[in-house]
Design a protein around this motif. Structure first.
Motif, PDB file in Angstrom:
ATOM      1  N   UNK A 151      -1.596  -4.226  -5.102  1.00  0.00           N
ATOM      2  CA  UNK A 151      -0.949  -2.922  -4.993  1.00  0.00           C
ATOM      3  C   UNK A 151      -2.035  -1.876  -4.890  1.00  0.00           C
ATOM      4  N   UNK A 152      -2.059  -1.170  -3.772  1.00  0.00           N
ATOM      5  CA  UNK A 152      -3.011  -0.087  -3.542  1.00  0.00           C
ATOM      6  C   UNK A 152      -2.272   1.238  -3.637  1.00  0.00           C
ATOM      7  N   UNK A 153      -2.791   2.155  -4.451  1.00  0.00           N
ATOM      8  CA  UNK A 153      -2.207   3.481  -4.630  1.00  0.00           C
ATOM      9  C   UNK A 153      -3.249   4.513  -4.240  1.00  0.00           C
TER      10      UNK A 153
ATOM     11  N   UNK B 192       0.857  -1.194   0.000  1.00  0.00           N
ATOM     12  CA  UNK B 192       0.000   0.000   0.000  1.00  0.00           C
ATOM     13  C   UNK B 192       0.888   1.237   0.000  1.00  0.00           C
ATOM     14  N   UNK B 193       0.668   2.130  -0.964  1.00  0.00           N
ATOM     15  CA  UNK B 193       1.415   3.381  -1.055  1.00  0.00           C
ATOM     16  C   UNK B 193       0.415   4.539  -0.978  1.00  0.00           C
ATOM     17  N   UNK B 194       0.664   5.474  -0.071  1.00  0.00           N
ATOM     18  CA  UNK B 194      -0.260   6.575   0.184  1.00  0.00           C
ATOM     19  C   UNK B 194       0.438   7.922  -0.007  1.00  0.00           C
ATOM     20  N   UNK B 195      -0.279   8.875  -0.583  1.00  0.00           N
ATOM     21  CA  UNK B 195       0.322  10.171  -0.848  1.00  0.00           C
ATOM     22  C   UNK B 195      -0.612  11.331  -0.596  1.00  0.00           C
ATOM     23  N   UNK B 196      -0.108  12.519  -0.926  1.00  0.00           N
ATOM     24  CA  UNK B 196      -0.817  13.778  -0.689  1.00  0.00           C
ATOM     25  C   UNK B 196      -1.456  14.352  -1.957  1.00  0.00           C
ATOM     26  N   UNK B 197      -1.582  13.565  -3.027  1.00  0.00           N
ATOM     27  CA  UNK B 197      -2.170  14.077  -4.262  1.00  0.00           C
ATOM     28  C   UNK B 197      -3.696  14.154  -4.135  1.00  0.00           C
ATOM     29  N   UNK B 198      -4.333  14.974  -4.969  1.00  0.00           N
ATOM     30  CA  UNK B 198      -5.787  15.167  -4.855  1.00  0.00           C
ATOM     31  C   UNK B 198      -6.580  13.916  -5.198  1.00  0.00           C
TER      32      UNK B 198
ATOM     33  N   UNK C  96      -6.628 -11.894  -3.781  1.00  0.00           N
ATOM     34  CA  UNK C  96      -8.051 -12.140  -3.534  1.00  0.00           C
ATOM     35  C   UNK C  96      -8.911 -11.028  -4.107  1.00  0.00           C
ATOM     36  N   UNK C  97      -8.541  -9.787  -3.851  1.00  0.00           N
ATOM     37  CA  UNK C  97      -9.345  -8.648  -4.289  1.00  0.00           C
ATOM     38  C   UNK C  97      -8.773  -8.135  -5.615  1.00  0.00           C
ATOM     39  N   UNK C  98      -8.694  -6.825  -5.781  1.00  0.00           N
ATOM     40  CA  UNK C  98      -8.199  -6.250  -7.028  1.00  0.00           C
ATOM     41  C   UNK C  98      -6.689  -6.451  -7.167  1.00  0.00           C
ATOM     42  N   UNK C  99      -6.240  -6.438  -8.416  1.00  0.00           N
ATOM     43  CA  UNK C  99      -4.808  -6.501  -8.656  1.00  0.00           C
ATOM     44  C   UNK C  99      -4.140  -5.197  -8.288  1.00  0.00           C
ATOM     45  N   UNK C 100      -4.448  -4.120  -9.030  1.00  0.00           N
ATOM     46  CA  UNK C 100      -3.897  -2.793  -8.775  1.00  0.00           C
ATOM     47  C   UNK C 100      -5.062  -1.814  -8.744  1.00  0.00           C
ATOM     48  N   UNK C 101      -5.154  -1.044  -7.675  1.00  0.00           N
ATOM     49  CA  UNK C 101      -6.249  -0.076  -7.564  1.00  0.00           C
ATOM     50  C   UNK C 101      -5.685   1.323  -7.333  1.00  0.00           C
ATOM     51  N   UNK C 102      -6.219   2.270  -8.124  1.00  0.00           N
ATOM     52  CA  UNK C 102      -5.835   3.672  -8.052  1.00  0.00           C
ATOM     53  C   UNK C 102      -6.967   4.450  -7.386  1.00  0.00           C
ATOM     54  N   UNK C 103      -6.740   4.919  -6.169  1.00  0.00           N
ATOM     55  CA  UNK C 103      -7.693   5.772  -5.478  1.00  0.00           C
ATOM     56  C   UNK C 103      -7.272   7.221  -5.685  1.00  0.00           C
ATOM     57  N   UNK C 104      -7.889   7.904  -6.634  1.00  0.00           N
ATOM     58  CA  UNK C 104      -7.494   9.269  -6.923  1.00  0.00           C
ATOM     59  C   UNK C 104      -6.025   9.357  -7.282  1.00  0.00           C
ATOM     60  N   UNK C 105      -5.448  10.531  -7.069  1.00  0.00           N
ATOM     61  CA  UNK C 105      -4.039  10.719  -7.348  1.00  0.00           C
ATOM     62  C   UNK C 105      -3.773  11.014  -8.806  1.00  0.00           C
TER      63      UNK C 105
END
Length: 382
Positions: free
Chosen positions: A173-175, A110-116, A193-202
Motif C-alpha cells: 500500500x503506497x500513500x 497506490x493512493x495519491x492525494x493533494x496533501x503537503x 517484495x518491497x515495503x508493506x505500507x509506505x507514507x510519502x508525506x501527507x
C-alpha cells in the motif's frame, strides 16, 4: 472461467463512478487508474486479482489525485487484493496454493492525494515511487492537508511488489500526499517484495495496520509525513528488513509523525531483521512499542548526524518501549545505537525496559487483528 466464478477484466482508466461487487472477481490487467473526479466503490468481500508483469506491464490499482476509493470491507468479509495465480474464489477469504513466501506476483494499491509533502528542491508535487516517470497519473503532493481520497477499511493486500525498474518495486500500500480527509483503518499487507505500507508525506491518519513477511520495511515514513499511525502489528518474515524505517523531510518544509501502540515481532532467520531505523532528519514521536523475537544483532538506530541532531533538539522523541531481550543481551539500552559520525547523543534508549513475554503493558491491541489472513495463516493466536 471454468470454475463457476465470473471474472471481469479491468484495463486502463476508470473515468466515471464505478462499483465492483462481491459476486465477481476483478482482474487488473496492467495499471488500472481511477481518474480525477471518479469514485471507485468496492463492496465488502470483493476479490481483486492482479496479473503478473514487470516494468510498464506491472499491474496495480492507482487512485489518482482528485479521485476517490470507497472500499469498506468487514471483519468477516474483507476486501482482498491478491495475485491472479491465487486460487481463492468468490466467498472465500484465502486460497490454498500461495503462502507468505510468494511475493512479487503483481503490483499493489497506490493512493495519491493533494496533501503537503517535503520534497527535494521544495517542489509541491512529484512522481510516486513504483510508477514510471512518463505516467502523469503518478503525480502526488500539493497544498491541501485535508484532501480526501476516500475510505479504505478491512483491506487485505497479498503477494505484491512487482518490479518496475532496477531496485524499484511497488509497495503493498503506497500513500502519496494523502490528506487527513481520507479514512484508513484495518489494513493488512502480506508477502510484498518491497515495503508493506509506505507514507510519502501527507497528513492521513491510519489505524489497525498489519504487515507480515514483507521483503523490505514493514512501515516506512518519508517526506515529512505528519499523521498518526495507531495500533500496528509487524511480523517479520524470512527475508524482511526493518519493522520501521523513518525518514524526514527532503525539502525545507517540516512535519512531525506519531507512531504509537505497536507490537513488532522479529525473525531469527532473516539476514537483516532490525527493529527500526531513523534516518535523514526524521521528526516525530514513537511510543508504546512492544518488541520480541529479534536477534541480538538487531537494533533501533539513529542513522546519521541529521537525525541525531534532531534527537538532541527534541524534534525526534521516544516514549515507552518494552523489549523481550534477545539471548545474549543483558542491557536493553544497548539495543539503541547512535550511528552518527559527528554527533553524540545522551539518553537514547532510556525510555526502554526489558520485559518477559506476556508481562508487557504496551503494544498493539492484537485482538483487533483476529480477522486477518496473517493471523490465521501465521498461527499468531490473536
Amino acid at each position: 472461467n471454468g470454475n463457476g466464478s465470473t471474472v471481469i477484466d479491468v484495463t486502463g482508466a476508470i473515468t466515471e463512478n464505478t462499483t465492483w461487487t462481491n459476486d465477481k472477481i476483478y482482474k487488473l490487467n496492467q495499471k488500472v487508474v481511477v481518474d480525477n473526479g471518479a469514485t471507485l466503490t468496492i463492496q465488502e468481500g470483493t476479490i481483486i486479482k492482479g496479473t503478473p508483469g514487470t516494468g510498464s506491464l506491472a499491474s496495480a490499482l492507482i487512485i489518482a489525485r482528485g479521485a476517490k476509493i470507497n472500499a469498506v470491507g468487514s471483519a468477516s468479509q474483507p476486501i482482498i487484493f491478491t495475485s491472479s495465480s491465487d486460487n481463492i474464489q468468490i466467498g472465500q477469504t484465502a486460497g490454498t496454493n500461495l503462502d507468505e513466501n510468494d511475493r512479487g506476483l503483481w503490483g499493489g494499491l497506490i493512493v495519491l492525494g493533494y496533501a503537503p509533502c517535503s520534497l527535494s528542491g521544495d517542489i509541491t508535487e512529484a512522481q510516486i515511487e513504483g510508477i514510471p516517470a512518463d505516467d502523469t497519473f503518478g503525480l502526488y503532493g500539493g497544498t491541501d492537508p485535508g484532501d480526501n481520497s476516500g475510505v479504505l477499511s478491512y483491506i487485505s493486500i497479498r503477494h505484491g511488489g512487482a518490479l518496475i525498474g532496477e531496485g524499484n518495486e511497488i509497495n503493498g500500500l503506497t500513500l502519496g500526499g494523502v490528506g487527513n480527509g481520507t479514512i484508513i483503518n484495518n489494513i493488512e499487507v502480506v508477502a510484498n517484495v518491497d515495503d508493506g505500507i509506505e507514507f510519502f508525506g501527507g497528513t492521513v491518519n491510519a489505524s489497525n495496520l498489519m504487515v507480515w513477511a514483507q521483503g523490505d520495511d514493514a512501515i516506512d515514513i518519508d517526506q515529512a509525513y505528519s499523521g498518526t499511525i495507531d495500533n500496528a502489528v509487524v511480523v517479520l518474515g524470512d527475508f524482511s528488513d526493518h519493522a520501521f524505517e523513518i525518514d524526514g523531510p527532503e525539502g525545507t518544509a517540516t512535519g512531525s509523525f506519531t507512531l504509537q501502540n505497536a507490537t513488532i515481532i522479529g525473525n531469527m532467520v532473516t539476514e537483516n531483521g532490525e527493529y527500526a531505523d531513523y534516518r535523514s532528519k526524521a521528526m516525530g514521536h514513537t511510543a508504546n512499542i512492544f518488541a520480541y523475537g529479534f536477534k541480538a544483532s538487531s537494533d533501533i538506530e539513529l542513522d546519521n548526524d541529521g537525525v541525531a541532531t534532531n534527537y538532541n533538539n527534541g524534534l525526534l522523541t521516544f516514549g515507552t518501549w518494552e523489549i523481550v531481550l534477545p539471548e545474549g543481551v543483558t542491557d536493553v539500552t544497548s539495543l539503541f545505537a547512535n550511528k552518527a559520525e559527528n554527533v553524540t547523543v545522551t539518553g537514547f534508549g532510556d525510555t526502554a525496559s526489558a520485559v518477559t513475554l506476556g508481562s508487557q503493558t504496551v503494544g498493539a491491541t492484537t485482538s483487533d487483528f483476529a480477522w486477518t489472513y496473517a493471523n490465521t495463516a501465521g498461527n499468531l493466536g490473536f
